[in-house]
Scaffold this motif. Structure first.
Motif, PDB file in Angstrom:
ATOM      1  N   ASN A   1       0.668  -1.468  -0.148  1.00 51.49           N
ATOM      2  CA  ASN A   1      -0.048  -0.150  -0.238  1.00 51.49           C
ATOM      3  C   ASN A   1       1.086   0.769   0.224  1.00 51.49           C
ATOM      4  O   ASN A   1       0.453   1.863  -0.469  1.00 51.49           O
ATOM      5  N   ASP A   2       1.919   1.201   1.075  1.00 50.49           N
ATOM      6  CA  ASP A   2       2.780   2.533   0.646  1.00 50.49           C
ATOM      7  C   ASP A   2       3.704   2.811  -0.589  1.00 50.49           C
ATOM      8  O   ASP A   2       3.333   3.596  -0.848  1.00 50.49           O
TER       9      ASP A   2
ATOM     10  N   ASN B   1       0.843   3.880  -2.617  1.00 49.63           N
ATOM     11  CA  ASN B   1       0.229   5.453  -2.353  1.00 49.63           C
ATOM     12  C   ASN B   1       1.861   6.509  -3.078  1.00 49.63           C
ATOM     13  O   ASN B   1       1.388   7.620  -2.831  1.00 49.63           O
TER      14      ASN B   1
ATOM     15  N   THR C   1       1.296   6.913  -6.264  1.00 48.67           N
ATOM     16  CA  THR C   1      -0.694   7.716  -7.015  1.00 48.67           C
ATOM     17  C   THR C   1       0.272   9.216  -6.800  1.00 48.67           C
ATOM     18  O   THR C   1      -0.176   9.857  -7.235  1.00 48.67           O
ATOM     19  N   MET C   2       0.686   9.418  -5.238  1.00 47.93           N
ATOM     20  CA  MET C   2       0.796  10.433  -5.265  1.00 47.93           C
ATOM     21  C   MET C   2       1.269  11.277  -5.917  1.00 47.93           C
ATOM     22  O   MET C   2       1.442  12.318  -6.376  1.00 47.93           O
TER      23      MET C   2
ATOM     24  N   ASN D   1       9.070   3.795  -1.317  1.00 47.50           N
ATOM     25  CA  ASN D   1       7.766   4.156  -0.438  1.00 47.50           C
ATOM     26  C   ASN D   1       8.865   6.175  -0.527  1.00 47.50           C
ATOM     27  O   ASN D   1       8.073   6.650   0.675  1.00 47.50           O
TER      28      ASN D   1
ATOM     29  N   THR E   1       5.771   7.610   1.849  1.00 49.28           N
ATOM     30  CA  THR E   1       3.996   7.592   2.430  1.00 49.28           C
ATOM     31  C   THR E   1       5.106   5.968   3.387  1.00 49.28           C
ATOM     32  O   THR E   1       5.379   5.725   3.848  1.00 49.28           O
TER      33      THR E   1
ATOM     34  N   SER F   1      -3.851   7.428   3.885  1.00 48.74           N
ATOM     35  CA  SER F   1      -5.201   6.004   3.923  1.00 48.74           C
ATOM     36  C   SER F   1      -5.559   6.524   2.153  1.00 48.74           C
ATOM     37  O   SER F   1      -4.314   7.808   1.800  1.00 48.74           O
ATOM     38  N   PRO F   2      -6.098   6.747   1.147  1.00 50.34           N
ATOM     39  CA  PRO F   2      -6.254   6.675   0.175  1.00 50.34           C
ATOM     40  C   PRO F   2      -6.932   8.351  -0.109  1.00 50.34           C
ATOM     41  O   PRO F   2      -6.115   9.159  -1.020  1.00 50.34           O
TER      42      PRO F   2
ATOM     43  N   ILE G   1      -4.108  10.699   0.579  1.00 55.61           N
ATOM     44  CA  ILE G   1      -3.479  11.298  -0.651  1.00 55.61           C
ATOM     45  C   ILE G   1      -4.139  11.919  -1.066  1.00 55.61           C
ATOM     46  O   ILE G   1      -3.316  12.497  -1.914  1.00 55.61           O
TER      47      ILE G   1
END
Length: 363
Positions: free
Chosen positions: A253-254, A257, A260-261, A283, A334, A339-340, A343
């Motif tokens: 997830n990190d 994210n 995504t960021m 991350n 991250t 959480s999403p 972000i």
């Protein structure tokens, strides 16, 4: 987003702290610490492991154990954590001479330079090399993952010169997850490793070092003289055990994210800043500022919310904390607590801030 060290203990960690069995770890009698050390040693493919308070102490202990004579050399990357962020502890405390290798952008260094700086001589004028240090993932190189072929090559060179290899693997599980390889496949090219529970794994306190049985026996003595012997440390080891249970999904997830960021920020289509999205491997992400904005100014603006911003963004207004890295770059990291939704709001905040810098009269 300054670091992955800012996480709070998860509910599962807090419960584990309450319910764990404890004992005196200096006597080797804390069952939770022993469980952690045995689990990590097995996971790493090494003989034994030792729980220590911090990553800095873990590195100092490891280098003191390998370089057990004052005045010998350790070969270290010039951008490594050991080089920059540990107050020169290996020299200050242990009398070890660091000889620096130029870190390349991917966290590696030139093999020819490495070979040229190894010293093994009976001439009393010179210090002899005892150790080569690596870092994986590499912090100042933007969370880069060392190629296994490079690590293998370094290990072969070390063995041919009767040297050891120590890995500052504070975030080595980030590398393992990103590469989709068991961590022991990375660590087979190292004689010792130091991993932090309080960074990518999200535990509140603690690191662990691992190596041969003799290495750990010596490290126990070094830990004691540095003040790192803890008593009922099981309450901390319990959190570390939970962090290992949750590691793979949290780290995935990190990494997602972080990408995504970075991609979200770059949709601003601005000439004010740049992120090399193709270079993101874990991350840690660096933002490069291209015009007149300094990283300090940009990061400071991210920590404030103006009245106009409250009107424009409504409930999406947020404070974002990043680290100014150089005058022209900033770092964000991250971690498990993001959480999403966090972000999404952070991307909006960065876009809003970019717009202000591009349109100072209207902001």
């Amino acid at each position: 987003m300054r670091s992955d060290t800012v996480t709070k203990p998860s509910p599962a960690m807090r419960q584990a702290m309450v319910s764990c069995e404890v004992g005196d770890d200096v006597f080797g009698e804390d069952p939770t610490v022993n469980e952690l050390q045995n689990r990590v040693a097995k996971m790493f493919g090494m003989d034994k492991a030792l729980f220590v308070p911090t990553g800095t102490m873990g590195n100092v202990i490891s280098l003191m154990t390998h370089c057990n004579q004052r005045g010998v050399e350790a070969l270290i990357g010039d951008l490594s954590h050991i080089s920059i962020y540990e107050q020169g502890g290996i020299a200050q405390v242990a009398g070890i001479l660091p000889r620096f290798l130029h870190n390349l952008p991917d966290g590696t260094f030139d093999i020819k330079e490495l070979l040229g700086k190894i010293v093994n001589t009976t001439d009393p004028h010179f210090s002899n090399t005892r150790l080569i240090c690596l870092e994986n993932t590499h912090n100042r190189c933007g969370g880069k993952i060392l190629p296994l072929q490079f690590m293998k090559q370094v290990k072969e060179i070390a063995e041919s010169h009767s040297l050891n290899v120590h890995l500052d693997g504070a975030r080595v599980l980030n590398a393992s997850v990103a590469m989709d390889k068991p961590v022991d496949q990375i660590l087979k090219y190292c004689d010792s490793v130091n991993m932090c529970f309080s960074k990518g794994l999200g535990a509140p306190v603690g690191s662990i070092i691992a190596g041969t049985e003799q290495f750990i026996a010596s490290s126990v003595r070094m830990r004691k003289v540095l003040g790192g012997g803890m008593r009922q440390a099981g309450i901390l080891a319990a959190c570390a055990l939970v962090s290992l249970d949750e590691a793979e999904s949290n780290i995935q997830n990190d990494h997602f994210n972080a990408l995504t960021m970075a991609q979200g920020i770059m949709t601003a289509n601005t000439d004010q800043l740049f992120i090399d999205v193709q270079q993101i491997q874990s991350n840690i992400v660096f933002i490069q500022f291209l015009r007149d904005i300094t990283s300090k100014e940009f990061c400071q603006r991210l920590t404030t919310v103006t009245k106009q911003e409250e009107i424009d963004l409504g409930q999406d207004n947020v404070v974002v904390k990043m680290s100014p890295w150089t005058d022209t770059s900033a770092r964000f990291v991250t971690h498990r607590d993001l959480s999403p939704q966090h972000i999404h709001k952070a991307i909006q905040k960065v876009h809003y801030t970019i717009h202000e810098f591009e349109n100072p009269i209207n902001s």
